[in-house]
Write an enzyme that holds these catalytic residues in place. Structure first.
Site, short mmCIF file in Angstrom:
data_model
loop_
_atom_site.label_atom_id
_atom_site.label_comp_id
_atom_site.label_asym_id
_atom_site.label_seq_id
_atom_site.Cartn_x
_atom_site.Cartn_y
_atom_site.Cartn_z
N GLU A 398 0.73 -1.13 0.06
CA GLU A 398 -0.09 -0.14 -0.08
C GLU A 398 0.85 1.30 -0.16
O GLU A 398 0.56 2.25 -0.49
CB GLU A 398 -1.11 -0.12 1.26
N HIS A 427 6.99 -27.44 1.26
CA HIS A 427 6.17 -28.30 0.95
C HIS A 427 5.00 -27.81 -0.02
O HIS A 427 3.91 -28.67 -0.18
CB HIS A 427 5.65 -29.03 2.20
N LYS A 532 -13.64 1.36 -3.37
CA LYS A 532 -14.74 1.76 -2.30
C LYS A 532 -15.81 2.23 -3.18
O LYS A 532 -16.81 2.15 -2.65
CB LYS A 532 -14.01 2.61 -1.39
O1 LIG Z 1 -8.77 2.53 10.07
P1 LIG Z 1 -9.51 2.71 8.93
O2 LIG Z 1 -9.73 4.05 8.76
O3 LIG Z 1 -10.92 1.94 9.15
O4 LIG Z 1 -9.20 2.25 7.57
C1 LIG Z 1 -8.99 0.83 7.19
C2 LIG Z 1 -7.95 0.79 6.36
O5 LIG Z 1 -8.85 1.36 5.14
C3 LIG Z 1 -8.29 1.51 3.82
O6 LIG Z 1 -8.85 0.55 3.02
C4 LIG Z 1 -6.92 1.89 3.77
O7 LIG Z 1 -6.48 1.63 2.53
C5 LIG Z 1 -6.39 1.19 4.71
O8 LIG Z 1 -5.04 1.68 4.80
C6 LIG Z 1 -6.79 1.23 6.10
O9 LIG Z 1 -5.78 0.69 7.04
#
Ligand SMILES: O=P(O)(O)OC[C@H]1O[C@H](O)[C@H](O)[C@@H](O)[C@@H]1O
Length: 619
Positions: A398, A427, A532
């Site tokens: 990332e 294995h 997302k």
């Molecule tokens: O901690 P949050 O804000 O829920 O985010 C959780 C995750 O969401 C996203 O997908 C980011 O790419 C991550 O880097 C992050 O850790």
């Protein structure tokens, strides 16, 4: 090079003779290597790369039999021993070693990289002083302050870190000591943790729990790290009546991640159904005033701990995200912080050879041509470190997997990470690593101490179970190298809070330095948003599909609709495939009924809803 026959008793080799482990094979390859001594050439670089990488990287070895030549790795055992001793990095206080001798970089390459490293060290220095090192998000990058608050650029931030750590220690003491009790638990104290979070809000705590939680922790941890309903049900079912003594820690930096929100809603429903008061057992870790923070405040949850704007999710293990759960499991979090802080200190050395993170970055650059042309296979030879590779996957991929560099040039950078553990993976896929497509370099994580003192025994004369694990690691390292496959070895004495803290810090810094070398922003993740956003659009489309189906299902008689008709009525003919998938998913979950046809031939399908929702007609 050492032959595995020196490491494993002869009669064991007999039962499974692996000639590739012997010196003979090594010798055979010697002839096809293009370089000897410390003069090393490098092949397999994409042409586009050769333009902007050090010239020592872009030299191409002579091709043999029309195939691209192997990198000219050193094969003379004496010269290798010299290379090993010359480059071996040791951190005395941490008992940590880094062996880069089986990565074939040349002195010339190291020299050529020097200016880039100086730039990277400078960037790191500025980052630690509070520069906006995440320019796209306009943020400081402060995970190094978490283990040395004195480094924080102002006293406000320093106090925030110190107070949070104090609050974590006090709270976990009260929970573990039974001062804070769950309202209706027959056990009288909290015995379980259910941690709800995803990505950086799960991977660190999962890795640390697996690595360090004692066999009988004061609180046993489970995770919900997805929006898979069956997975969530499984965790809740496994808790059963222990839900009453479960502390639910909901972790989300942003406080708005859908998977985490869903996990929370599902857990709250389970609490309601069990007649329990969730608020009295809920803890939130999130940024101040996030949706999660406001919910926790308004609902009066048991506790709230802050996440900071200047700590990224994937580098948040030493914030409340990782520390609270660790402390509750009886893990010495101050030792974790101390290990990380010692490692950070070592990583401030402006001499590549004496700086372990820089050495790692140097190896990554050499091995992957500075463009991620080879994958990094991480193989800890210790069960408790199983999740290290998964943890590193997010940290590295990332951070480094970026389309554009800091100057806006399209670079499509990255470094692929995968791996589980040795010797188990021997294995599974080591066959391909040794003999198949040459698209990786390995990182072995070695733990010297096999068992706590006084527990070892010889399962045959002179040989313990741990000797086998050791032999497997060394053997695989040799066998891979004998076939021109490079590797790094990181060695720690034991898996302790201190060494785990150090390992995390080592890789955090290596990622930061490497990002500087290839000129990308390691601290944002713009690519994640696309998925997302698309998921949000699918759910919005599903609502429209439902409305159309509902209308047809409220007709008298009910009007089953073809997929084309649904798409038409949704005014989304271009989304017909997605509409079909939505309907097939709803049908599989008894939320839509297939009246005609079957899902194998989508055009034949006619569908309606089992019930008419009259209220929804007027929404
Ligand atoms: O901690 P949050 O804000 O829920 O985010 C959780 C995750 O969401 C996203 O997908 C980011 O790419 C991550 O880097 C992050 O850790």
């Amino acid at each position: 090079m050492a032959s595995i026959s020196n490491l494993i008793p002869k009669h064991h080799l007999l039962s499974s003779p692996k000639p590739q482990f012997t010196l003979r094979i090594n010798e055979a390859f010697k002839t096809s290597f293009s370089g000897t001594g410390s003069k090393i050439s490098h092949s397999f670089l994409p042409h586009s790369v050769a333009r902007d990488v050090p010239s020592s990287l872009s030299k191409t070895a002579v091709a043999i039999d029309g195939l691209p030549a192997k990198k000219g790795l050193e094969t003379d055992p004496k010269a290798l021993w010299e290379r090993y001793t010359e480059w071996l990095y040791q951190h005395k206080e941490l008992g940590l070693y880094l062996d880069v001798s089986r990565i074939g970089f040349s002195e010339e390459f190291v020299k050529e990289m020097e200016p880039r490293f100086m730039k990277a060290f400078k960037a790191m220095e500025e980052l630690e002083k509070g520069a906006i090192s995440n320019p796209d998000e306009g943020r400081m990058v402060g995970h190094y302050w978490l283990r040395n608050p004195k480094l924080a650029p102002n006293s406000f931030l320093r106090l925030q870190i110190e107070n949070t750590l104090e609050a974590i220690c006090a709270f976990s003491e009260e929970i573990v000591g039974g001062k804070i009790k769950p309202p209706s638990s027959p056990d009288g104290r909290f015995t379980q943790i259910l941690s709800v979070g995803i990505g950086g809000s799960a991977l660190g705590p999962q890795f640390v729990a697996e690595a360090l939680a004692p066999d009988n922790p004061p609180l046993k941890i489970r995770f919900i790290d997805n929006t898979d309903p069956a997975g969530i049900d499984h965790q809740i079912a496994q808790l059963g009546p222990k839900l009453a003594s479960t502390l639910v820690i909901v972790i989300s930096k942003s406080g708005g991640t859908p998977e985490t929100r869903n996990g929370l809603l599902e857990v709250q429903k389970a609490f309601r159904e069990a007649g329990l008061n969730f608020a009295k057992q809920g803890v939130a870790i999130t940024q101040e005033n996030s949706l999660l923070d406001n919910t926790a405040r308004i609902e009066g949850w048991l506790a709230r701990f802050p996440m900071f704007d200047w700590v990224g999710g994937r580098t948040s293990e030493m914030s409340a995200v990782g520390l609270l759960a660790a402390a509750l499991q009886g893990i010495d979090i101050k030792e974790m912080l101390a290990g990380a802080s010692l490692m950070d200190e070592a990583n401030r050395t402006p001499v590549v050879k004496n700086n372990p993170a820089a050495l790692l970055a140097l190896c990554w650059y050499w091995a992957s041509g500075g463009v991620g042309s080879k994958d990094m296979v991480v193989l800890p030879y210790k069960d408790s470190l199983l999740l290290f590779s998964r943890y590193l996957q997010q940290l590295v991929m990332e951070s480094l997997g970026k389309e554009f560099d800091l100057n806006g040039n399209r670079v499509n950078q990255g470094l692929t990470v995968y791996g589980n553990k040795g010797s188990t993976d021997q294995h599974a896929y080591i066959q391909q690593l040794r003999e198949g497509v040459h698209n990786f370099f390995a990182t072995f994580i070695e733990v010297l101490r096999d068992r706590p003192p006084g527990h070892d025994w010889e399962l045959e004369p002179g040989v313990t179970c741990g000797d086998y694990l050791f032999g497997m690691l060394q053997g695989t390292r040799s066998a891979l190298y004998a076939n021109g496959r490079e590797s790094i070895t990181v060695t720690v004495q034991e898996v302790t809070p201190r060494s785990v803290g150090a390992l995390i810090a080592l890789y955090e810094r290596a990622v930061g330095i490497y990002a500087s070398l290839v000129n990308v922003n390691a601290y944002h993740q713009p690519g994640v948003e696309a998925g997302k956003k698309a998921a949000g659009e699918v759910l919005a489309l599903q609502k429209r599909v439902l409305a159309v189906l509902n209308e047809a299902s409220c007709m008298d008689p009910v009007e089953p609709l073809s997929i084309e008709k649904v798409a038409d009525r949704c005014h989304a003919p271009e989304d017909i495939e997605m509409i079909y998938k939505i309907i097939a998913h709803m049908a599989a979950n008894d939320r839509a009924i297939i009246a005609e046809g079957d899902c194998g031939s989508p055009r034949s399908v006619k569908v309606f809803l089992g019930e008419c929702n009259v209220d929804a007609l007027y929404d």
